[in-house]
Design a protein around this motif. Structure first.
Motif, PDB file in Angstrom:
ATOM      1  N   ALA A  83     -82.179 -56.238  41.707  1.00  0.00           N
ATOM      2  CA  ALA A  83     -82.318 -56.053  43.157  1.00  0.00           C
ATOM      3  C   ALA A  83     -80.967 -55.735  43.790  1.00  0.00           C
ATOM      4  O   ALA A  83     -80.872 -54.881  44.683  1.00  0.00           O
ATOM      5  N   ALA A  84     -79.910 -56.396  43.336  1.00  0.00           N
ATOM      6  CA  ALA A  84     -78.576 -56.139  43.877  1.00  0.00           C
ATOM      7  C   ALA A  84     -78.123 -54.710  43.549  1.00  0.00           C
ATOM      8  O   ALA A  84     -77.570 -53.999  44.401  1.00  0.00           O
ATOM      9  N   VAL A  85     -78.366 -54.258  42.314  1.00  0.00           N
ATOM     10  CA  VAL A  85     -77.996 -52.894  41.922  1.00  0.00           C
ATOM     11  C   VAL A  85     -78.808 -51.884  42.730  1.00  0.00           C
ATOM     12  O   VAL A  85     -78.264 -50.887  43.218  1.00  0.00           O
ATOM     13  N   THR A  86     -80.102 -52.148  42.904  1.00  0.00           N
ATOM     14  CA  THR A  86     -80.957 -51.248  43.684  1.00  0.00           C
ATOM     15  C   THR A  86     -80.473 -51.160  45.122  1.00  0.00           C
ATOM     16  O   THR A  86     -80.403 -50.071  45.700  1.00  0.00           O
ATOM     17  N   LYS A 134     -79.053 -47.815  46.982  1.00  0.00           N
ATOM     18  CA  LYS A 134     -79.693 -47.364  48.222  1.00  0.00           C
ATOM     19  C   LYS A 134     -78.660 -47.244  49.339  1.00  0.00           C
ATOM     20  O   LYS A 134     -78.663 -46.281  50.101  1.00  0.00           O
ATOM     21  N   HIS A 135     -77.771 -48.228  49.437  1.00  0.00           N
ATOM     22  CA  HIS A 135     -76.743 -48.213  50.480  1.00  0.00           C
ATOM     23  C   HIS A 135     -75.806 -47.008  50.302  1.00  0.00           C
ATOM     24  O   HIS A 135     -75.468 -46.315  51.268  1.00  0.00           O
ATOM     25  N   GLU A 149     -77.586 -43.836  51.395  1.00  0.00           N
ATOM     26  CA  GLU A 149     -77.641 -43.720  52.853  1.00  0.00           C
ATOM     27  C   GLU A 149     -76.295 -43.263  53.421  1.00  0.00           C
ATOM     28  O   GLU A 149     -76.251 -42.442  54.343  1.00  0.00           O
ATOM     29  N   LEU A 150     -75.198 -43.772  52.862  1.00  0.00           N
ATOM     30  CA  LEU A 150     -73.867 -43.335  53.304  1.00  0.00           C
ATOM     31  C   LEU A 150     -73.659 -41.845  53.021  1.00  0.00           C
ATOM     32  O   LEU A 150     -73.118 -41.107  53.862  1.00  0.00           O
ATOM     33  N   LYS A 151     -74.088 -41.411  51.840  1.00  0.00           N
ATOM     34  CA  LYS A 151     -73.960 -39.996  51.499  1.00  0.00           C
ATOM     35  C   LYS A 151     -74.826 -39.137  52.415  1.00  0.00           C
ATOM     36  O   LYS A 151     -74.411 -38.049  52.834  1.00  0.00           O
TER      37      LYS A 151
END
Length: 150
Positions: A17-20, A24-25, A28-30
């Motif tokens: 979950a942490a890697v996912t 994802k974060h 979103e930045l990209k």
């Protein structure tokens, strides 16, 4: 034994979950960066269009003629003759087209060697067009100074 296995599975799921979340974060930045760059590109294209329109207004023949008439005394502009323009065939030879002078080595006597250059005149580059095409007399065409360009 079952409790240890459950704890390991919970740890693996938490790590996944942490890697996912991290992936994802970053995505979103990209995506935000892509949107920002697209907005910058649109702004630059709009600026280019505005500058092209401004150039079209500034270079209108009627406007330029009015400016020439208004400032003629200060600028003392004169129309360019069509014979003053140079065609590509009238330009001098390129540096790569100029012939290379012939240099030879000669050995002199038993005391040592000397290097001598064979004295051959290097042809002067001539304009590709003739002087008659430009409305010049042949003597004037011979006086035109030509040089090599890189």
């Amino acid at each position: 034994m079952l409790k240890t296995f459950d704890l390991v599975l919970i740890g693996v799921m938490t790590a996944a979950a942490a890697v996912t979340y991290t992936i994802k974060h970053r995505a979103e930045l990209k995506l935000e960066e892509v949107h920002r760059l697209e907005a910058e590109i649109k702004l630059e294209k709009d600026t280019i269009d505005l500058l092209k329109a401004d150039w079209a207004l500034q270079s209108q023949p009627n406007r330029l003629e009015r400016l020439v008439n208004a400032y003629n005394a200060e600028l003392q502009l004169q129309p360019t003759d069509s014979t003053a323009l140079v065609h590509a065939r009238e330009l001098p030879m390129l540096k790569s087209e100029v012939p290379v002078p012939d240099v030879t080595e000669a050995k002199a006597g038993a005391k040592g060697a000397t290097v001598t250059a064979k004295a051959q005149p290097v042809p002067t580059p001539v304009p590709r067009g003739s002087g008659q095409q430009r409305g010049l007399v042949q003597d004037e065409a011979d006086e035109i100074e030509t040089g090599s360009v890189e």
